[in-house]
Design an enzyme around this catalytic site. Sequence first.
Site, PDB file in Angstrom:
ATOM      1  N   CYS A  72       1.193  -1.636   0.038  1.00 50.96           N
ATOM      2  CA  CYS A  72      -0.571  -0.597  -0.151  1.00 50.96           C
ATOM      3  C   CYS A  72       0.892   1.579   0.169  1.00 50.96           C
ATOM      4  O   CYS A  72       1.619   1.317   0.994  1.00 50.96           O
ATOM      5  CB  CYS A  72      -1.076   0.268   1.201  1.00 50.96           C
ATOM      6  SG  CYS A  72      -1.920   0.933   1.635  1.00 50.96           S
ATOM      7  N   CYS A 213      -5.298   7.370  -2.775  1.00 51.51           N
ATOM      8  CA  CYS A 213      -4.677   5.587  -3.575  1.00 51.51           C
ATOM      9  C   CYS A 213      -3.657   5.606  -3.831  1.00 51.51           C
ATOM     10  O   CYS A 213      -3.577   6.836  -5.317  1.00 51.51           O
ATOM     11  CB  CYS A 213      -5.930   5.031  -4.076  1.00 51.51           C
ATOM     12  SG  CYS A 213      -4.788   3.078  -4.289  1.00 51.51           S
TER      13      CYS A 213
END
Length: 274
Positions: A72, A213
Amino acid sequence: MHGCVMHGAGNSFVLIELPRGENDTGEDLSVLARRLCARFGVDGLIAVQPEAPGADFGMLFYNADGSSGEMCGNGARCLARYGVEHGLAPNPEDIRILATAGLVRARRITREQYEVRLNDPSVIDLCRKAPVPGGTEDCAYTELGKPGIPHAVVEVSPEAFEDLDALRERGRALRNSPAFPRGANVSFVSRTGENTVRAITFERGVEDFTRACGTGCGAIALTQILAGRLPEGPVAIAMPGGELRVTLRRTGDSATDILLTGPTAVVEEGNYEP
């Protein structure tokens, strides 16, 4: 269990530090992820491994639904700050994090701004047709790292952002398209200037839009530059939670040194009971 709640441009996480010698990768962390993400209303859980071969420390990433993720980007930026401020990263200019997708390098720019080098792409397909109910969607597709984080990138008009419910349904359909055997994060993007775009990402595992994101921003910059829709150089990406910047080094039909830069914030610290 010591930890903290952090966010990077609104992309939020619970970080917990595993005891030294404990590298739990099983069901317990998956259950804990669902519980803590629901409790704090965040996007994911990051389990910090204080010891990792060839790195300063490791990260195990879990989505809010308990599914594991390869890496991530915003989570790695938050984790880099955690590592510096908790003595796990001896050199703030070269922070080494071992993720499932591979080694991630990061550095501190200011107290709040951190940069991570995203994993190099292992798959690039600039023209993929994805079957969805009622037809197909044209998109670009890339996987960052190996095993790669799957990302679909769809160009939309600026007006598309005015109806997020409709865009959400498109994201959900694409996320589950058979074109992506492991599912995909789906970013909708619209160019706003020479090297600026607006974007929003429907993330698998969260099953909704998130405020930002990081790997999605890397996928956007990568595919848009390779397709000739953005010039090489820094790309500023406006997401609902704030602006993130991406630079990369183009190498023919691929790219390396995909650098993601943006803010981090500590919301709270404490000891969390599972």
